[in-house]
Design a protein around this motif. Structure first.
Motif, short mmCIF file in Angstrom:
data_model
loop_
_atom_site.label_atom_id
_atom_site.label_comp_id
_atom_site.label_asym_id
_atom_site.label_seq_id
_atom_site.Cartn_x
_atom_site.Cartn_y
_atom_site.Cartn_z
N PRO A 176 0.80 -1.23 0.00
CA PRO A 176 0.00 0.00 0.00
C PRO A 176 0.82 1.28 0.00
O PRO A 176 0.33 2.34 -0.39
CB PRO A 176 -0.83 -0.12 1.28
CG PRO A 176 -0.94 -1.59 1.51
CD PRO A 176 0.39 -2.14 1.09
N SER A 177 2.09 1.22 0.42
CA SER A 177 2.92 2.41 0.46
C SER A 177 3.71 2.64 -0.82
O SER A 177 4.47 3.60 -0.92
CB SER A 177 3.90 2.33 1.64
OG SER A 177 4.82 1.28 1.44
N CYS A 178 3.51 1.78 -1.82
CA CYS A 178 4.27 1.88 -3.07
C CYS A 178 3.47 2.66 -4.11
O CYS A 178 2.28 2.43 -4.30
CB CYS A 178 4.59 0.49 -3.61
SG CYS A 178 5.68 -0.45 -2.51
N ASP A 179 4.15 3.61 -4.79
CA ASP A 179 3.46 4.40 -5.80
C ASP A 179 3.69 3.90 -7.21
O ASP A 179 3.14 4.45 -8.16
CB ASP A 179 3.81 5.89 -5.69
CG ASP A 179 5.30 6.14 -5.60
OD1 ASP A 179 6.07 5.22 -5.89
OD2 ASP A 179 5.68 7.27 -5.24
N ALA A 180 4.48 2.85 -7.37
CA ALA A 180 4.64 2.18 -8.66
C ALA A 180 4.85 0.70 -8.41
O ALA A 180 5.56 0.32 -7.47
CB ALA A 180 5.80 2.76 -9.46
N VAL A 181 4.23 -0.14 -9.21
CA VAL A 181 4.28 -1.59 -9.02
C VAL A 181 4.57 -2.25 -10.37
O VAL A 181 3.85 -2.03 -11.34
CB VAL A 181 2.96 -2.13 -8.45
CG1 VAL A 181 3.05 -3.64 -8.23
CG2 VAL A 181 2.60 -1.43 -7.15
N ALA A 220 -1.45 4.09 -7.37
CA ALA A 220 -0.16 3.61 -7.87
C ALA A 220 -0.22 3.32 -9.36
O ALA A 220 -1.22 2.83 -9.88
CB ALA A 220 0.25 2.35 -7.10
N ALA A 221 0.88 3.64 -10.04
CA ALA A 221 1.05 3.20 -11.43
C ALA A 221 1.43 1.73 -11.42
O ALA A 221 2.34 1.32 -10.70
CB ALA A 221 2.13 4.03 -12.11
N LEU A 281 0.24 9.28 -12.15
CA LEU A 281 0.92 8.89 -10.92
C LEU A 281 1.00 10.04 -9.93
O LEU A 281 1.44 11.13 -10.25
CB LEU A 281 2.34 8.40 -11.25
CG LEU A 281 3.27 8.08 -10.08
CD1 LEU A 281 2.71 6.90 -9.31
CD2 LEU A 281 4.66 7.80 -10.58
N GLN A 282 0.55 9.79 -8.71
CA GLN A 282 0.66 10.74 -7.62
C GLN A 282 1.35 10.03 -6.46
O GLN A 282 1.17 8.84 -6.26
CB GLN A 282 -0.72 11.23 -7.17
CG GLN A 282 -1.51 11.95 -8.25
CD GLN A 282 -0.88 13.28 -8.60
OE1 GLN A 282 -0.27 13.92 -7.76
NE2 GLN A 282 -1.04 13.70 -9.85
N PRO A 283 2.17 10.77 -5.69
CA PRO A 283 2.76 10.15 -4.50
C PRO A 283 1.67 9.57 -3.60
O PRO A 283 0.65 10.20 -3.37
CB PRO A 283 3.50 11.30 -3.82
CG PRO A 283 3.74 12.30 -4.90
CD PRO A 283 2.56 12.17 -5.84
N VAL A 284 1.88 8.37 -3.13
CA VAL A 284 0.90 7.73 -2.26
C VAL A 284 0.87 8.47 -0.93
O VAL A 284 1.89 8.69 -0.28
CB VAL A 284 1.25 6.25 -2.05
CG1 VAL A 284 0.38 5.64 -0.95
CG2 VAL A 284 1.09 5.48 -3.35
#
Length: 262
Positions: free
Chosen positions: A158-163, A186-187, A246-249
């Motif tokens: 949940p804390s990742c903004d790209a996967v 997240a992207a 994409l936005q910072p989580v």
């Protein structure tokens, strides 16, 4: 979340019509199925390769050659490791024309990523792309030093903004362990030769796969034992772009210091 696999099968059955299997090739790393729709690829796990050796290639040809996709694709939902992967490659053949070749579209999407998750160790691939702004958190099924098991996904994803997700998750059907924990902002990307280029996945992910341009050449090379990286002259990389904005989580705890990898 296991419904994702049923949805893939359902979408493929809507599009495959009366198409049949023309040919296939399998080795210890990859399986390719040529159909009336196109040629689909899939990663072959070790247990599926063992099953292929036990069954015998000649036996598989007798059983599967000329069969309609409508009878093969539902076998993706079975538990047999070999028929799961064979059905996945057949399913992928239905959607191989959905990709585009403008691969650089998504690189800018990652420039602002600060926490990057990888489901499957894609670090060599990411390093080749020059993505250095985020230290990756890597999930693996096997116990590998410096990586996390799927059970840690609820805490860390949940804390990742790209996967980044390897397409091997469709061969071993582990994607559902991670999907509920990917942050909505997240992207998310799926990479690999076994990526299903389907609408049901494109609703959430950017899909990066491989289109086979020369089926006969690709199948011949696979039968000789060559891996997917050695098929470049027969294939091209394709993408179905999903703009995520994409936005910072926000609202997730920062992970500082050393993390527990157990």
């Amino acid at each position: 979340m296991a419904d994702i696999y049923e949805n893939l099968v359902r979408e493929a059955l809507l599009h495959c019509g009366v198409s049949r299997i023309r040919a296939f090739a399998v080795n210890a790393r990859c399986l390719a199925v040529q159909t009336d729709c196109g040629t689909g690829l899939a990663y072959l796990p070790p247990e599926a390769w063992l099953a292929a050796q036990e069954t015998g290639i000649a036996g598989l040809e007798v059983e599967l050659q000329g069969k309609r996709l409508s009878g093969i694709i539902p076998r993706y939902l079975e538990g047999h490791p070999l028929y799961t992967v064979f059905a996945l490659a057949a399913l992928n053949s239905v959607f191989v024309q959905n990709g585009r070749t403008d691969l650089n579209l998504w690189r800018a999407e990652l420039r602002d990523a600060r926490r990057l998750a990888m489901i499957g160790d894609l670090r060599p691939f990411v390093n080749r792309l020059g993505i250095t702004n985020a230290e990756p958190i890597v999930f693996e099924l096997d116990s590998v030093p410096g990586t996390y098991p799927p059970e840690k996904a609820a805490k860390l994803l949940p804390s990742c903004d790209a996967v980044f997700i390897t397409s091997a998750t469709f061969s071993n059907k582990t994607l559902h362990h991670y999907l509920p924990h990917i942050h909505p902002s997240a992207a998310a990307f799926i990479f690999g030769h076994g990526t299903p280029m389907t609408d049901v996945l494109h609703d959430r992910f950017t899909l990066c796969g491989i289109e086979v341009l020369d089926p006969e050449g690709a199948l011949a090379d696979l039968r000789s034992g060559k891996g997917i990286r050695e098929l470049k002259r027969h294939t091209r990389k394709v993408i179905r772009w999903k703009e995520s904005g994409l936005q910072p989580v926000q609202g997730s705890p920062q992970l500082e210091g050393r993390l527990d990898h157990s």
